[in-house]
Every structure is written in structure tokens, then in C-alpha cells.
Design a protein around this motif. Structure first.
Motif, PDB file in Angstrom:
ATOM      1  N   ALA A  39       0.827  -1.207   0.000  1.00 35.26           N
ATOM      2  CA  ALA A  39       0.000   0.000   0.000  1.00 35.26           C
ATOM      3  C   ALA A  39       0.860   1.256   0.000  1.00 35.26           C
ATOM      4  O   ALA A  39       0.525   2.252  -0.649  1.00 35.26           O
ATOM      5  CB  ALA A  39      -0.933  -0.010   1.213  1.00 35.26           C
ATOM      6  N   ALA A  40       1.983   1.206   0.701  1.00 29.63           N
ATOM      7  CA  ALA A  40       2.848   2.381   0.816  1.00 29.63           C
ATOM      8  C   ALA A  40       3.514   2.753  -0.505  1.00 29.63           C
ATOM      9  O   ALA A  40       4.019   3.875  -0.650  1.00 29.63           O
ATOM     10  CB  ALA A  40       3.919   2.140   1.885  1.00 29.63           C
ATOM     11  N   ASN A  41       3.520   1.832  -1.467  1.00 30.03           N
ATOM     12  CA  ASN A  41       4.200   2.087  -2.742  1.00 30.03           C
ATOM     13  C   ASN A  41       3.275   2.567  -3.859  1.00 30.03           C
ATOM     14  O   ASN A  41       3.704   2.731  -4.996  1.00 30.03           O
ATOM     15  CB  ASN A  41       4.940   0.825  -3.198  1.00 30.03           C
ATOM     16  N   LEU A  42       2.001   2.769  -3.541  1.00 28.78           N
ATOM     17  CA  LEU A  42       1.082   3.332  -4.535  1.00 28.78           C
ATOM     18  C   LEU A  42       1.341   4.832  -4.653  1.00 28.78           C
ATOM     19  O   LEU A  42       1.662   5.504  -3.670  1.00 28.78           O
ATOM     20  CB  LEU A  42      -0.363   3.084  -4.107  1.00 28.78           C
ATOM     21  N   THR A  43       1.204   5.358  -5.864  1.00 27.02           N
ATOM     22  CA  THR A  43       1.517   6.771  -6.077  1.00 27.02           C
ATOM     23  C   THR A  43       0.737   7.300  -7.280  1.00 27.02           C
ATOM     24  O   THR A  43       0.080   6.547  -7.995  1.00 27.02           O
ATOM     25  CB  THR A  43       3.033   6.959  -6.300  1.00 27.02           C
ATOM     26  N   ILE A  44       0.788   8.608  -7.483  1.00 25.31           N
ATOM     27  CA  ILE A  44       0.154   9.248  -8.636  1.00 25.31           C
ATOM     28  C   ILE A  44       1.234   9.965  -9.436  1.00 25.31           C
ATOM     29  O   ILE A  44       2.048  10.705  -8.881  1.00 25.31           O
ATOM     30  CB  ILE A  44      -0.919  10.274  -8.209  1.00 25.31           C
ATOM     31  N   ARG A  45       1.228   9.737 -10.747  1.00 22.58           N
ATOM     32  CA  ARG A  45       2.162  10.440 -11.626  1.00 22.58           C
ATOM     33  C   ARG A  45       1.375  10.961 -12.823  1.00 22.58           C
ATOM     34  O   ARG A  45       0.722  10.173 -13.524  1.00 22.58           O
ATOM     35  CB  ARG A  45       3.275   9.509 -12.097  1.00 22.58           C
ATOM     36  N   ASP A  46       1.411  12.265 -13.011  1.00 25.42           N
ATOM     37  CA  ASP A  46       0.688  12.885 -14.125  1.00 25.42           C
ATOM     38  C   ASP A  46      -0.772  12.432 -14.161  1.00 25.42           C
ATOM     39  O   ASP A  46      -1.296  12.001 -15.196  1.00 25.42           O
ATOM     40  CB  ASP A  46       1.363  12.562 -15.465  1.00 25.42           C
ATOM     41  N   CYS A  47      -1.407  12.497 -12.982  1.00 27.47           N
ATOM     42  CA  CYS A  47      -2.831  12.152 -12.853  1.00 27.47           C
ATOM     43  C   CYS A  47      -3.125  10.678 -13.162  1.00 27.47           C
ATOM     44  O   CYS A  47      -4.263  10.319 -13.500  1.00 27.47           O
ATOM     45  CB  CYS A  47      -3.696  13.040 -13.742  1.00 27.47           C
ATOM     46  N   MET A  48      -2.109   9.838 -13.061  1.00 21.43           N
ATOM     47  CA  MET A  48      -2.294   8.409 -13.331  1.00 21.43           C
ATOM     48  C   MET A  48      -1.866   7.596 -12.105  1.00 21.43           C
ATOM     49  O   MET A  48      -0.813   7.840 -11.526  1.00 21.43           O
ATOM     50  CB  MET A  48      -1.461   7.984 -14.543  1.00 21.43           C
ATOM     51  N   ALA A  49      -2.717   6.637 -11.714  1.00 20.41           N
ATOM     52  CA  ALA A  49      -2.395   5.777 -10.579  1.00 20.41           C
ATOM     53  C   ALA A  49      -1.274   4.823 -10.959  1.00 20.41           C
ATOM     54  O   ALA A  49      -1.387   4.070 -11.935  1.00 20.41           O
ATOM     55  CB  ALA A  49      -3.631   4.999 -10.142  1.00 20.41           C
ATOM     56  N   MET A  50      -0.199   4.854 -10.180  1.00 23.35           N
ATOM     57  CA  MET A  50       0.993   4.046 -10.451  1.00 23.35           C
ATOM     58  C   MET A  50       1.394   3.308  -9.173  1.00 23.35           C
ATOM     59  O   MET A  50       0.841   3.530  -8.097  1.00 23.35           O
ATOM     60  CB  MET A  50       2.153   4.948 -10.888  1.00 23.35           C
ATOM     61  N   THR A  51       2.382   2.447  -9.304  1.00 25.45           N
ATOM     62  CA  THR A  51       2.963   1.823  -8.123  1.00 25.45           C
ATOM     63  C   THR A  51       4.427   1.489  -8.367  1.00 25.45           C
ATOM     64  O   THR A  51       4.829   1.163  -9.482  1.00 25.45           O
ATOM     65  CB  THR A  51       2.202   0.544  -7.724  1.00 25.45           C
ATOM     66  N   PHE A  52       5.217   1.614  -7.313  1.00 22.64           N
ATOM     67  CA  PHE A  52       6.589   1.122  -7.344  1.00 22.64           C
ATOM     68  C   PHE A  52       6.507  -0.365  -7.026  1.00 22.64           C
ATOM     69  O   PHE A  52       6.201  -0.758  -5.898  1.00 22.64           O
ATOM     70  CB  PHE A  52       7.449   1.847  -6.304  1.00 22.64           C
ATOM     71  N   ALA A  53       6.732  -1.198  -8.045  1.00 24.62           N
ATOM     72  CA  ALA A  53       6.483  -2.627  -7.915  1.00 24.62           C
ATOM     73  C   ALA A  53       7.756  -3.452  -8.001  1.00 24.62           C
ATOM     74  O   ALA A  53       8.748  -3.041  -8.608  1.00 24.62           O
ATOM     75  CB  ALA A  53       5.506  -3.078  -8.994  1.00 24.62           C
ATOM     76  N   LYS A  54       7.678  -4.638  -7.394  1.00 31.68           N
ATOM     77  CA  LYS A  54       8.725  -5.652  -7.555  1.00 31.68           C
ATOM     78  C   LYS A  54       8.201  -6.620  -8.624  1.00 31.68           C
ATOM     79  O   LYS A  54       7.202  -7.310  -8.392  1.00 31.68           O
ATOM     80  CB  LYS A  54       8.968  -6.395  -6.241  1.00 31.68           C
ATOM     81  N   VAL A  55       8.849  -6.635  -9.772  1.00 23.43           N
ATOM     82  CA  VAL A  55       8.409  -7.486 -10.883  1.00 23.43           C
ATOM     83  C   VAL A  55       9.236  -8.763 -10.873  1.00 23.43           C
ATOM     84  O   VAL A  55      10.473  -8.720 -10.887  1.00 23.43           O
ATOM     85  CB  VAL A  55       8.564  -6.764 -12.230  1.00 23.43           C
ATOM     86  N   LEU A  56       8.551  -9.881 -10.827  1.00 25.36           N
ATOM     87  CA  LEU A  56       9.239 -11.169 -10.811  1.00 25.36           C
ATOM     88  C   LEU A  56       9.955 -11.393 -12.135  1.00 25.36           C
ATOM     89  O   LEU A  56       9.356 -11.287 -13.206  1.00 25.36           O
ATOM     90  CB  LEU A  56       8.228 -12.296 -10.572  1.00 25.36           C
ATOM     91  N   LYS A  57      11.244 -11.673 -12.047  1.00 27.79           N
ATOM     92  CA  LYS A  57      12.018 -11.942 -13.257  1.00 27.79           C
ATOM     93  C   LYS A  57      11.600 -13.283 -13.851  1.00 27.79           C
ATOM     94  O   LYS A  57      11.347 -14.257 -13.134  1.00 27.79           O
ATOM     95  CB  LYS A  57      13.517 -11.951 -12.939  1.00 27.79           C
ATOM     96  N   ASN A  58      11.552 -13.318 -15.175  1.00 24.84           N
ATOM     97  CA  ASN A  58      11.161 -14.551 -15.859  1.00 24.84           C
ATOM     98  C   ASN A  58      12.144 -15.673 -15.559  1.00 24.84           C
ATOM     99  O   ASN A  58      13.357 -15.468 -15.506  1.00 24.84           O
ATOM    100  CB  ASN A  58      11.086 -14.330 -17.373  1.00 24.84           C
ATOM    101  N   GLN A  59      11.589 -16.858 -15.330  1.00 25.19           N
ATOM    102  CA  GLN A  59      12.409 -18.039 -15.088  1.00 25.19           C
ATOM    103  C   GLN A  59      12.203 -19.024 -16.226  1.00 25.19           C
ATOM    104  O   GLN A  59      11.085 -19.185 -16.724  1.00 25.19           O
ATOM    105  CB  GLN A  59      12.021 -18.680 -13.747  1.00 25.19           C
ATOM    106  N   ASP A  60      13.290 -19.688 -16.656  1.00 26.13           N
ATOM    107  CA  ASP A  60      13.175 -20.673 -17.729  1.00 26.13           C
ATOM    108  C   ASP A  60      12.200 -21.780 -17.340  1.00 26.13           C
ATOM    109  O   ASP A  60      11.418 -22.254 -18.158  1.00 26.13           O
ATOM    110  CB  ASP A  60      14.549 -21.278 -18.043  1.00 26.13           C
ATOM    111  N   LYS A  61      12.275 -22.154 -16.062  1.00 27.19           N
ATOM    112  CA  LYS A  61      11.372 -23.184 -15.567  1.00 27.19           C
ATOM    113  C   LYS A  61      11.031 -22.860 -14.118  1.00 27.19           C
ATOM    114  O   LYS A  61      11.916 -22.769 -13.270  1.00 27.19           O
ATOM    115  CB  LYS A  61      12.025 -24.567 -15.661  1.00 27.19           C
TER     116      LYS A  61
END
Length: 343
Positions: A39-61
Motif C-alpha cells: 500500500a505504501a508504494n502506490l503513487t500518482i504520476r501525471d494524474c495516473m495511478a501508479m505503483t513502485f512494484a517488484k516485478v518477478l524476473k522470468n524463469q526458464d522453468k
């Protein structure tokens, strides 16, 4: 498919018990994009709802072992628009920060949010059961909610039962749940002061609920998906404890829903769907509905192990079906609009 989980920090996960991890692992296993945020990482940028997210890196398997998946998961940090996701899972622990819902309001028509924003507003605390009309308390125990100490004392005094359950309105995981006995009335003032008073001068709401016979044997957690039960377990309190929550030291047992419990689920289910509460946990005692959990209902791991099932597959299948249905409707509407425009 792109999935976002608004939840607690990744580092706080217990891989042996966490339901959110089961869902994340299932999404990743399907090759979908997975992002996590708080919740603490939600934000607004240029009137758009954004978030600072941790994106899971793709794994071969992706490892079939959830523990191994958790241990080896790697992430990259990205600032991403909420509207770019197909599904947003709300898995934050109670109490709900209503500001989070304000962020989600701007994308609720574009993204499938589970559970629905308005549903979460209505049902994020223990008051929600009051929405189920049950004047004779046949399904829901008599429940009283107040900050007024004198009123609560009167409720206790006038109760026909020798015992009542007291708990904070916004508690979770069994925190603050105690059994009140009329014989201990000398402690009532100090207990109510403790539960109601806050250091900032404000006050907390307190729930008093009729004690349901058999509560000492534990409760039944039922997981509901689109108004239907998909799994259940019995939670048994630790010796000398009134709370059956596993987080409070309770244990679990396999449970098959009785005819009465199935009837209760059928009674509750349509209201849940109507309110957009597609994935919820019901807590039942003695055939009565005690609580509805809608923020981060748990129990997937335990029910899976007890019954040799994989509930996370059903849940993600459901989300996938919703997205495909929505995309099909949008595509059809686009075709129909073109037909009109070309007329």
C-alpha cells in the motif's frame, strides 16, 4: 496476463503457510507477468495511478516446489501503471487503508480487482455480517458494536448467556479475542478501558458477540469462490486458548461441510457475489456465521494438504475466465460499433 498483488512485504512471507504465495506461484507457473507491491508504494504520476512494484524476473522453468520458488525468486524494481494489469489481487492484512481504495477507484472499470473496491469498502471489517438480515439470530450470533463503555456493560449484564466474546473491530488473526464471563465482572471496567482507549485520545470500536456453544472445539474456515464453497478445514484452539486461528497457535483438521453448513454457504453466497466479494473466507461456529474475511483470506495451504487438492488453480482459473470473458465482450462491442460507423 498481467497480475499485481497488493500485499505485505515479500520478506514477511512464511512459505509453509502463506496463501498469497500459493497464488503468486500459480500465476508464475502459467508464464504470466507477476508484480508485487505494498500500500505504501502506490503513487500518482501525471494524474495516473501508479505503483513502485517488484516485478518477478522470468524463469526458464518455475519450480514446482513453492518453497524453492520463494527461495530463488528474483525481482526488478519498476514504476508501473495500475491500469496496465489485467488482475489486481488485494492481499494486504487488515485493517484496510481506505486511501488504497482511492487509488484503485481510478482503474476499477479497466482492471479486474479481487475483491471489488466497493465490496471491500463495505466488508473490510467485522461489521459486514450486519448486512445479512437475521433478526432471530438463526445464522448470526447476536452482535453489538460500540465505543460506549456503559452501553457495553449493560449488554453484558442483560445477556442471557454466562459468556460472551469480545474483540476489536479491526483485529485479525485472532488478535484481541477473549471470552468474557459474568463471574469476572470486577474486571469489566479495566478490560473495556483497555479495548476502547487509544493513546491519541480517540477510541476504538469493540464487538460483543453471544458465545456460541461448541466454540471451545474450534471453528470452520470455508473458502468461497464466486459465492460457492471450494474448500474447508476445522481450526482447533491451543489448550487454554479461546482462539482457533492458526496464527494464534491453533491446529487444523480435515473437515467436510455438513448439510447445515452448505445451506449457510448457499445463503451467504449471493450476497458476496452481489458485493463483488469473489474470494472470501467464512468463519463458522456451531452452524453460525461469525465473520467474513475479504482482504486476505487464508487457508489455501492447509486445505490443499488435508485434501490433496490445489485450490490456487481454481482461483486463478476463475480470474483468467473473467478476463477472457471481458476481452471477448470488448471485442464484440468494437465490431458492432464498426458495423454502425460503416453503415
Amino acid at each position: 496476463m498481467n497480475y499485481l498483488f497488493i500485499m505485505y512485504p515479500w520478506e514477511d512471507i512464511d512459505p509453509n503457510a502463506d496463501s498469497s504465495l500459493q497464488l503468486i506461484h500459480e500465476v508464475a507457473s502459467r508464464g504470466y507477468k507477476v508484480a508485487l507491491t505494498t500500500a505504501a508504494n502506490l503513487t500518482i504520476r501525471d494524474c495516473m495511478a501508479m505503483t513502485f512494484a517488484k516485478v518477478l524476473k522470468n524463469q526458464d522453468k518455475v519450480s514446482k516446489s513453492v518453497n524453492s520458488f520463494y527461495k530463488n525468486a528474483q525481482f526488478k524494481e519498476e514504476m508501473l501503471p495500475l491500469a496496465g494489469f489485467d488482475v489486481i489481487f488485494m492481499r494486504a492484512n487488515p485493517p484496510l487503508d481506505n486511501i488504497v481504495l482511492n487509488f484503485l477507484d481510478s482503474v476499477k472499470d479497466d482492471v479486474f480487482i479481487i475483491n471489488d473496491v466497493e465490496g471491500l469498502r463495505e466488508a473490510n471489517n467485522k461489521l459486514y455480517t450486519a448486512a445479512f438480515y437475521d433478526p432471530k439470530n438463526e445464522v448470526i450470533p447476536a452482535t453489538h458494536v460500540s465505543k460506549n463503555k456503559e452501553y457495553l456493560k449493560r449488554v453484558i449484564k442483560e445477556s442471557d448467556s454466562e459468556k460472551m466474546i469480545m474483540k476489536p473491530l479491526n483485529g485479525y488473526g485472532g488478535s484481541g479475542v477473549i471470552v468474557l464471563e459474568k463471574g469476572a465482572s470486577s474486571n469489566m471496567n479495566s478490560l473495556l478501558d483497555f479495548y476502547i482507549s487509544r493513546k491519541d485520545g480517540e477510541s476504538n470500536y469493540v464487538i460483543l458477540q453471544d458465545y456460541v456453544e461448541g466454540a471451545e472445539l474450534g471453528d470452520i474456515r470455508v473458502l468461497m469462490l464466486h459465492g460457492e464453497p471450494i474448500g474447508a478445514m476445522r481450526r482447533v484452539p491451543a489448550e487454554g486458548d479461546a482462539r482457533s486461528n492458526v496464527a494464534a497457535g491453533g491446529s487444523i483438521q480435515k473437515h467436510t461441510l455438513t448439510a447445515a453448513e452448505k445451506k449457510l454457504c448457499k445463503w451467504v453466497g449471493p450476497k458476496l457475489v452481489q458485493d463483488g466479494l469473489y474470494f472470501a473466507g467464512l468463519d463458522l461456529i456451531g452452524g453460525k456465521l461469525i465473520e467474513v474475511n475479504v482482504l486476505s483470506p487464508g487457508g489455501i495451504n492447509y486445505i490443499n494438504k488435508l485434501n490433496k487438492v490445489k485450490l490456487q488453480r481454481k482461483i486463478i482459473d476463475y480470474c483468467d475466465d473473467v478476463i477472457r470473458s471481458r476481452e471477448s465482450l470488448r471485442s464484440r462491442r468494437s465490431e458492432l460499433r464498426k458495423a454502425v460507423e460503416n453503415a
